[in-house]
Design a protein around this motif. Structure first.
Motif, PDB file in Angstrom:
ATOM      1  N   ASP A 284       0.837  -1.098  -0.076  1.00  0.00           N
ATOM      2  CA  ASP A 284       0.059  -0.079   0.128  1.00  0.00           C
ATOM      3  C   ASP A 284       0.894   1.208   0.162  1.00  0.00           C
ATOM      4  OD1 ASP A 284      -1.953   2.051   0.282  1.00  0.00           O
ATOM      5  OD2 ASP A 284      -2.531   1.188   2.167  1.00  0.00           O
ATOM      6  N   THR A 285       0.938   1.818  -1.192  1.00  0.00           N
ATOM      7  CA  THR A 285       1.714   3.019  -1.387  1.00  0.00           C
ATOM      8  C   THR A 285       1.241   4.482  -1.185  1.00  0.00           C
ATOM      9  OG1 THR A 285       1.428   3.228  -3.614  1.00  0.00           O
ATOM     10  CG2 THR A 285       3.204   1.953  -3.009  1.00  0.00           C
ATOM     11  N   GLY A 286      -0.180   4.339  -0.861  1.00  0.00           N
ATOM     12  CA  GLY A 286      -0.991   5.569  -0.649  1.00  0.00           C
ATOM     13  C   GLY A 286      -0.698   6.605  -1.755  1.00  0.00           C
ATOM     14  N   THR A 287      -0.313   6.225  -3.010  1.00  0.00           N
ATOM     15  CA  THR A 287      -0.367   7.367  -4.181  1.00  0.00           C
ATOM     16  C   THR A 287      -0.576   6.573  -5.531  1.00  0.00           C
ATOM     17  OG1 THR A 287       1.221   8.696  -5.306  1.00  0.00           O
ATOM     18  CG2 THR A 287       2.211   6.551  -4.554  1.00  0.00           C
ATOM     19  N   LYS A 288      -1.084   7.346  -6.510  1.00  0.00           N
ATOM     20  CA  LYS A 288      -1.293   6.876  -7.702  1.00  0.00           C
ATOM     21  C   LYS A 288      -0.306   7.372  -8.810  1.00  0.00           C
ATOM     22  CE  LYS A 288      -5.259   4.498  -6.971  1.00  0.00           C
ATOM     23  NZ  LYS A 288      -5.437   3.126  -7.201  1.00  0.00           N
ATOM     24  N   ALA A 289       0.843   7.925  -8.337  1.00  0.00           N
ATOM     25  CA  ALA A 289       1.794   8.375  -9.071  1.00  0.00           C
ATOM     26  C   ALA A 289       2.604   7.317  -9.734  1.00  0.00           C
ATOM     27  CB  ALA A 289       2.737   9.587  -8.327  1.00  0.00           C
ATOM     28  N   GLY A 290       3.266   7.500 -10.817  1.00  0.00           N
ATOM     29  CA  GLY A 290       4.027   6.594 -11.424  1.00  0.00           C
ATOM     30  C   GLY A 290       5.365   6.356 -10.772  1.00  0.00           C
ATOM     31  N   LEU A 291       5.759   5.311 -10.260  1.00  0.00           N
ATOM     32  CA  LEU A 291       7.010   5.224  -9.509  1.00  0.00           C
ATOM     33  C   LEU A 291       8.023   4.469 -10.406  1.00  0.00           C
ATOM     34  CD1 LEU A 291       5.539   3.236  -6.442  1.00  0.00           C
ATOM     35  CD2 LEU A 291       5.819   5.583  -6.661  1.00  0.00           C
TER      36      LEU A 291
END
Length: 358
Positions: A284-291
């Motif tokens: 669970d990263t908490g973001t929708k940004a591309g990593l």
């Protein structure tokens, strides 16, 4: 018109993708195209060592020299403010690569930078060193560069704009054996330090291969499009696709230890394995940004960075992460731990110091 679906590593949402979109515009020699599996209509040129870079599909095919000569990268006063897509350590020196063939060197842990000449102005997307002197960089136009002096000077080993297949990452085990991976299943291997390159297939489809890295011992891992995770336990001779509960693009990954790996990609998706890729658990990263990239330290600290200035930090080997965003919200493509423990981030508008890592 062929279907355009270039979702390879470091070409994701936000300013990072906008900066590269112009180089992939229709009509340019970097335009991506569909290539059928096994397509052998390829060519390359090698400016270092004997013979051209091997290019045709199969294990022993050779290629003719490219009719297009590379244009050397310009020495730019503001190169240190340009888009940088990958970085690594060469001994105590930091080496970063990015747009327009820019190669930057820092000998003071990222506080100051200078540009090194490069024989091609293609965007560079990956760089690795095996020691303080010997390293390789790869990028668009299937470009492969090699240095024997810590990045001060570079020689061209492969250049094939007619392939229309960017290389995205590179990994060398030693001075002889190396692998470069890229768009549409592009997989190049050398056993002579890059004097010649052989083109192979590790998958039957033409999905993008976005990153390659070592985990432990002889294990190597490639991640890519459509949830692709490919594992080799013999330094790349044979490959097995491992199931992942995700069908989107993976852009990169980091090895925390010999058994623990974290991979990540589109829309904030990340997964962790504690058995060298045999099984995976979603994070669970908490973001929708591309990593896009990251770094792990020997004591289990992990930093993952991405679009919108995203930073994910972990102190437990990637089991859990804390999410923060840099105030400037500039897209980030990679992170490196300097020789003094400094954390240096790379992406839009050049390198950025971001504290220290244990």
């Amino acid at each position: 018109m062929m279907k355009f679906r270039f979702l390879a590593a470091r070409l994701t949402a936000g300013a990072l993708s906008l900066a590269l979109a112009s180089s992939l515009a229709p009509g340019g020699n970097l335009k991506a195209r569909e290539m059928a599996a096994g397509d052998s209509r390829t060519s390359s040129t090698s400016a270092e060592g004997a013979g051209p870079g091997a290019a045709a599909a199969g294990d022993a095919a050779k290629a003719a020299a490219s009719p297009v000569a590379p244009i050397p990268a310009l020495i730019a006063p503001l190169a240190a403010r340009s888009l940088l897509l990958a970085a690594t350590l060469a001994g105590n020196r930091l080496v970063a690569v990015g747009e327009r063939g820019h190669i930057l060197l820092s000998d003071d842990n990222g506080r100051s930078w200078r540009q090194a000449p490069a024989p091609a102005n293609a965007t560079l997307t990956g760089v690795r060193f095996i020691d303080a002197l010997r390293g390789w960089a790869v990028g668009h136009d299937a470009t492969i560069l090699h240095t024997n002096d810590g990045g001060e000077t570079w020689a061209l080993q492969n250049f094939a704009p007619d392939w229309e297949q960017p290389l995205m990452d590179v990994l060398f085990d030693d001075a002889s054996h190396g692998i470069a991976v890229g768009a549409y299943g592009l997989f190049l291997e050398t056993t002579d330090g890059g004097k010649t390159w052989t083109r192979r297939r590790i998958t039957d489809d033409d999905l993008h291969l976005n990153a390659i890295f070592a985990t432990g011992g002889d294990t190597r891992m490639v991640v890519g499009e459509a949830g692709g995770v490919y594992v080799s336990t013999d330094k790349g001779r044979t490959w097995t696709k491992r199931p992942l509960p995700y069908e989107g693009s993976l852009f990169s990954g980091v090895a925390v230890d010999d058994r623990t790996v974290v991979v990540f990609g589109l829309q904030g998706h990340a997964f962790r394995s504690t058995d060298a890729g045999q099984s995976w658990q979603a994070i669970d990263t908490g973001t929708k940004a591309g990593l896009m990239g990251g770094v792990a330290t020997p004591d289990g600290h992990v930093v993952v960075v991405g679009a919108l200035g995203t930073m994910l930090t972990s102190g437990d080997g990637g089991a859990s992460f804390t999410l923060t965003y840099r105030p400037d919200r500039l897209a980030l493509a990679d992170a490196v731990r300097g020789a003094d423990g400094s954390l240096i981030l790379f992406g839009d508008e050049g390198p950025k110091l971001a504290g220290t890592l244990p």
